[in-house]
Design an enzyme around this catalytic site. Sequence first.
Site, mmCIF file in Angstrom:
data_model
loop_
_atom_site.group_PDB
_atom_site.id
_atom_site.type_symbol
_atom_site.label_atom_id
_atom_site.label_comp_id
_atom_site.label_asym_id
_atom_site.label_seq_id
_atom_site.Cartn_x
_atom_site.Cartn_y
_atom_site.Cartn_z
ATOM 1 C CG ASN A 296 -7.933 -1.969 -5.057
ATOM 2 O OD1 ASN A 296 -7.066 -2.809 -4.834
ATOM 3 N ND2 ASN A 296 -8.139 -0.943 -4.231
ATOM 4 C CG ASP B 62 -2.118 0.910 1.082
ATOM 5 O OD1 ASP B 62 -2.348 1.417 -0.031
ATOM 6 O OD2 ASP B 62 -2.806 1.138 2.091
ATOM 7 C CB SER C 162 -8.848 -5.268 -2.951
ATOM 8 O OG SER C 162 -9.447 -3.998 -3.177
HETATM 9 C C1 IPE Z 1 -5.504 -2.656 -0.147
HETATM 10 O O1 IPE Z 1 -5.143 -1.333 -0.327
HETATM 11 C C2 IPE Z 1 -5.498 -3.363 -1.464
HETATM 12 C C3 IPE Z 1 -4.201 -3.596 -2.058
HETATM 13 C C4 IPE Z 1 -3.042 -3.255 -1.558
HETATM 14 C C5 IPE Z 1 -4.245 -4.287 -3.303
HETATM 15 P P1 IPE Z 1 -6.229 -0.182 -0.490
HETATM 16 O O2 IPE Z 1 -5.474 1.077 -0.644
HETATM 17 O O3 IPE Z 1 -7.185 -0.531 -1.553
HETATM 18 O O4 IPE Z 1 -6.976 -0.266 0.915
HETATM 19 P P2 IPE Z 1 -7.891 0.789 1.677
HETATM 20 O O5 IPE Z 1 -8.946 1.234 0.711
HETATM 21 O O6 IPE Z 1 -7.021 1.927 2.076
HETATM 22 O O7 IPE Z 1 -8.423 0.044 2.849
HETATM 23 C C1 IPE Z 2 -1.538 0.237 -3.257
HETATM 24 O O1 IPE Z 2 -1.294 1.590 -3.347
HETATM 25 C C2 IPE Z 2 -1.724 -0.421 -4.585
HETATM 26 C C3 IPE Z 2 -3.093 -0.855 -4.871
HETATM 27 C C4 IPE Z 2 -4.132 -0.764 -4.091
HETATM 28 C C5 IPE Z 2 -3.285 -1.452 -6.152
HETATM 29 P P1 IPE Z 2 -2.486 2.629 -3.372
HETATM 30 O O2 IPE Z 2 -2.815 2.928 -4.792
HETATM 31 O O3 IPE Z 2 -3.620 2.185 -2.539
HETATM 32 O O4 IPE Z 2 -1.787 3.886 -2.731
HETATM 33 P P2 IPE Z 2 -2.440 4.904 -1.721
HETATM 34 O O5 IPE Z 2 -2.953 4.114 -0.564
HETATM 35 O O6 IPE Z 2 -3.521 5.624 -2.451
HETATM 36 O O7 IPE Z 2 -1.303 5.800 -1.335
HETATM 37 MG MG MG Z 3 -4.070 2.430 -0.574
#
Ligand code: IPE
Ligand code: IPE
Ligand code: MG
Length: 238
Positions: free
Chosen positions: A62, A14, A59
């Site tokens: 996502n 993340d 996810s």
């Molecule tokens: C969790 O991260 C999913 C992945 C790392 C693939 P998110 O960024 O989607 O999670 P939330 O929305 O902050 O809980």
């Molecule tokens: C995690 O990074 C990757 C995925 C969820 C695919 P994020 O895209 O969630 O990054 P933040 O949380 O917005 O910084």
């Molecule tokens: Mg994230």
Amino acid sequence: MENLNIKHIAFIMDGNGRWAKKRGLPRHLGHKEGCERVIEIYEECAANNIQVMSLYAFSTENWNRPKAEINHLFNYLELFFKREIARLLRDGCQVRTSGDLSRLPKKTQKVIADAKEKTKDCKNYVFNICLNYGGRDDIVRAAKLFAQDVKDGKKDIDSLTENEFQQYLYTTDLPPVDLLVRTSGEQRISNFMPWQLAYAEFIFTPTYWPDFTKAELRKCLEEYKTRDRRFGGIGDGK
Ligand code: IPE
Ligand code: IPE
Ligand code: MG
């Protein structure tokens, strides 16, 4: 090399978006840079005798993101497999997936199917990439598969055990997760492997995934060593 006794490590990768934002870059460049860390972290896991690695890459939630970002993500994923497949194969690393891939772009599905097919007989490591994965979905899907087997007369409700139920999950025969690392400072599991994490140790680090280096992983492994995993017993400390 000292044996950490970690059979299965999992990562919630993340912070890609925030990493990019901090640099005034578009979010997708955070995903691009994040992909670069994946092979390095895989190498460090292998160097520490960790055979199974699960990575939360996309996810079921996502899909709520802008379409352009989603497309970029899958493009980077394709590039990753095209670039790294020879290396994974050479190491004897089996590519597996968790999640319903049927909703992914067709060309992404093809690249992943190809990586799985090429590495299907590999026995040294498992690289389990979780795509369109949700823990609740995993459990509901397993329940349906089991119910179907009951309907077909192959299984009996009363003799169902935890071990048997586990075989219906995406992770099937993989060992339970020993250590979960989530980057970016969020302290939640965001629907990731609730069953498989039942007795895992958790480490939450503020580092954004694109900044998560081998050295940072080694620090997590040091921290893991200090944990007393009691599994309901009374543990080492007595
Ligand atoms: C969790 O991260 C999913 C992945 C790392 C693939 P998110 O960024 O989607 O999670 P939330 O929305 O902050 O809980
Ligand atoms: C995690 O990074 C990757 C995925 C969820 C695919 P994020 O895209 O969630 O990054 P933040 O949380 O917005 O910084
Ligand atoms: Mg994230």
